[in-house]
Design a protein around this motif. Structure first.
Motif, short mmCIF file in Angstrom:
data_model
loop_
_atom_site.label_atom_id
_atom_site.label_comp_id
_atom_site.label_asym_id
_atom_site.label_seq_id
_atom_site.Cartn_x
_atom_site.Cartn_y
_atom_site.Cartn_z
N PRO A 49 13.19 77.11 91.48
CA PRO A 49 14.09 77.93 92.30
C PRO A 49 15.10 78.67 91.43
O PRO A 49 15.55 78.16 90.40
N GLN A 50 15.43 79.88 91.84
CA GLN A 50 16.42 80.68 91.12
C GLN A 50 17.68 80.78 91.98
O GLN A 50 17.60 81.00 93.18
N PRO A 51 18.82 80.62 91.35
CA PRO A 51 20.07 80.66 92.14
C PRO A 51 20.46 82.08 92.52
O PRO A 51 20.13 83.03 91.83
N GLU A 52 21.12 82.17 93.64
CA GLU A 52 21.75 83.43 94.02
C GLU A 52 23.19 83.31 93.56
O GLU A 52 24.00 82.61 94.18
N LEU A 53 23.48 83.94 92.44
CA LEU A 53 24.77 83.74 91.79
C LEU A 53 25.92 84.38 92.55
O LEU A 53 27.03 83.84 92.55
N GLU A 54 25.67 85.50 93.20
CA GLU A 54 26.76 86.19 93.88
C GLU A 54 27.24 85.38 95.07
O GLU A 54 26.48 85.05 95.98
N GLY A 55 28.47 84.98 95.04
CA GLY A 55 29.08 84.22 96.13
C GLY A 55 28.67 82.76 96.15
O GLY A 55 28.94 82.07 97.14
N ALA A 56 28.04 82.29 95.10
CA ALA A 56 27.59 80.89 95.09
C ALA A 56 28.78 79.95 94.91
O ALA A 56 29.67 80.19 94.11
N GLU A 57 28.78 78.93 95.69
CA GLU A 57 29.80 77.89 95.60
C GLU A 57 29.40 76.91 94.49
O GLU A 57 28.23 76.83 94.11
N GLU A 58 30.36 76.12 94.03
CA GLU A 58 30.08 75.14 92.99
C GLU A 58 29.02 74.14 93.46
O GLU A 58 28.12 73.76 92.70
N GLU A 59 29.09 73.75 94.73
CA GLU A 59 28.10 72.82 95.28
C GLU A 59 26.70 73.42 95.26
O GLU A 59 25.72 72.71 95.01
N ASP A 60 26.62 74.73 95.54
CA ASP A 60 25.32 75.40 95.50
C ASP A 60 24.74 75.36 94.09
O ASP A 60 23.54 75.13 93.91
N MET A 61 25.59 75.59 93.10
CA MET A 61 25.12 75.59 91.72
C MET A 61 24.72 74.17 91.30
O MET A 61 23.73 74.00 90.58
N GLU A 62 25.45 73.17 91.76
CA GLU A 62 25.08 71.78 91.45
C GLU A 62 23.71 71.46 92.05
O GLU A 62 22.88 70.81 91.41
N ALA A 63 23.46 71.93 93.25
CA ALA A 63 22.16 71.71 93.89
C ALA A 63 21.07 72.42 93.12
O ALA A 63 19.98 71.87 92.91
N PHE A 64 21.35 73.65 92.68
CA PHE A 64 20.36 74.38 91.88
C PHE A 64 20.02 73.61 90.61
O PHE A 64 18.85 73.46 90.26
N TYR A 65 21.04 73.16 89.90
CA TYR A 65 20.79 72.43 88.65
C TYR A 65 20.03 71.12 88.91
O TYR A 65 19.18 70.73 88.11
N ALA A 66 20.31 70.48 90.02
CA ALA A 66 19.58 69.26 90.37
C ALA A 66 18.10 69.58 90.63
O ALA A 66 17.20 68.89 90.13
N LEU A 67 17.82 70.64 91.41
CA LEU A 67 16.44 71.05 91.67
C LEU A 67 15.73 71.48 90.40
O LEU A 67 14.56 71.15 90.18
N SER A 68 16.44 72.19 89.57
CA SER A 68 15.86 72.63 88.30
C SER A 68 15.49 71.43 87.43
O SER A 68 14.42 71.39 86.81
N GLY A 69 16.36 70.43 87.41
CA GLY A 69 16.08 69.22 86.65
C GLY A 69 14.89 68.46 87.19
O GLY A 69 14.06 67.95 86.43
N LEU A 70 14.78 68.40 88.52
CA LEU A 70 13.63 67.74 89.14
C LEU A 70 12.34 68.47 88.82
O LEU A 70 11.31 67.85 88.52
N HIS A 71 12.39 69.79 88.87
CA HIS A 71 11.21 70.60 88.55
C HIS A 71 10.74 70.29 87.13
O HIS A 71 9.56 70.07 86.89
N HIS A 72 11.68 70.25 86.22
CA HIS A 72 11.36 69.95 84.82
C HIS A 72 10.80 68.52 84.70
O HIS A 72 9.82 68.28 83.99
N ALA A 73 11.41 67.57 85.40
CA ALA A 73 10.96 66.18 85.34
C ALA A 73 9.55 66.02 85.91
O ALA A 73 8.74 65.27 85.36
N PHE A 74 9.26 66.71 87.02
CA PHE A 74 7.92 66.65 87.60
C PHE A 74 6.89 67.19 86.61
O PHE A 74 5.84 66.58 86.40
N ARG A 75 7.20 68.34 86.02
CA ARG A 75 6.28 68.94 85.04
C ARG A 75 6.05 67.98 83.88
O ARG A 75 4.92 67.75 83.45
N ALA A 76 7.12 67.39 83.35
CA ALA A 76 7.01 66.48 82.22
C ALA A 76 6.18 65.25 82.57
O ALA A 76 5.34 64.80 81.77
#
Length: 86
Positions: A49-76
């Motif tokens: 998933p790619q974040p929508e940076l414009e108007g993103a809240e800190e919680e939204d960015m934390e969720a993005f980084y969590a999803l990104s980490g899961l995606h990487h972990a699944f691939r690994a």
């Protein structure tokens, strides 16, 4: 999965499946099939998933980084099992 681990997995299967004691050419043929079956498997993961940076809240960015980490972990994890990913 590293080649040594793949070979160890095959060897364990060979012994557990009561093939131990078969002629060596049978074992070599089975090993070739084992390798081919691993090479043929490919798991296509959805895009990260790619974040929508414009108007993103800190919680939204934390969720993005969590999803990104899961995606990487699944691939690994999938690749650690000797399976290719797209």
């Amino acid at each position: 999965m590293e080649q040594d681990k793949v070979r160890a997995e095959f060897e364990a299967w060979w012994i557990d499946s009561k093939h131990d004691g078969e002629p060596d050419f049978i074992k070599r043929a089975m090993w070739a099939g084992w390798q081919a079956s691993r090479a043929a498997m490919v798991v296509e993961l959805p895009p990260c998933p790619q974040p929508e940076l414009e108007g993103a809240e800190e919680e939204d960015m934390e969720a993005f980084y969590a999803l990104s980490g899961l995606h990487h972990a699944f691939r690994a994890a999938i690749e650690a099992a000797g399976i290719r990913t797209k």
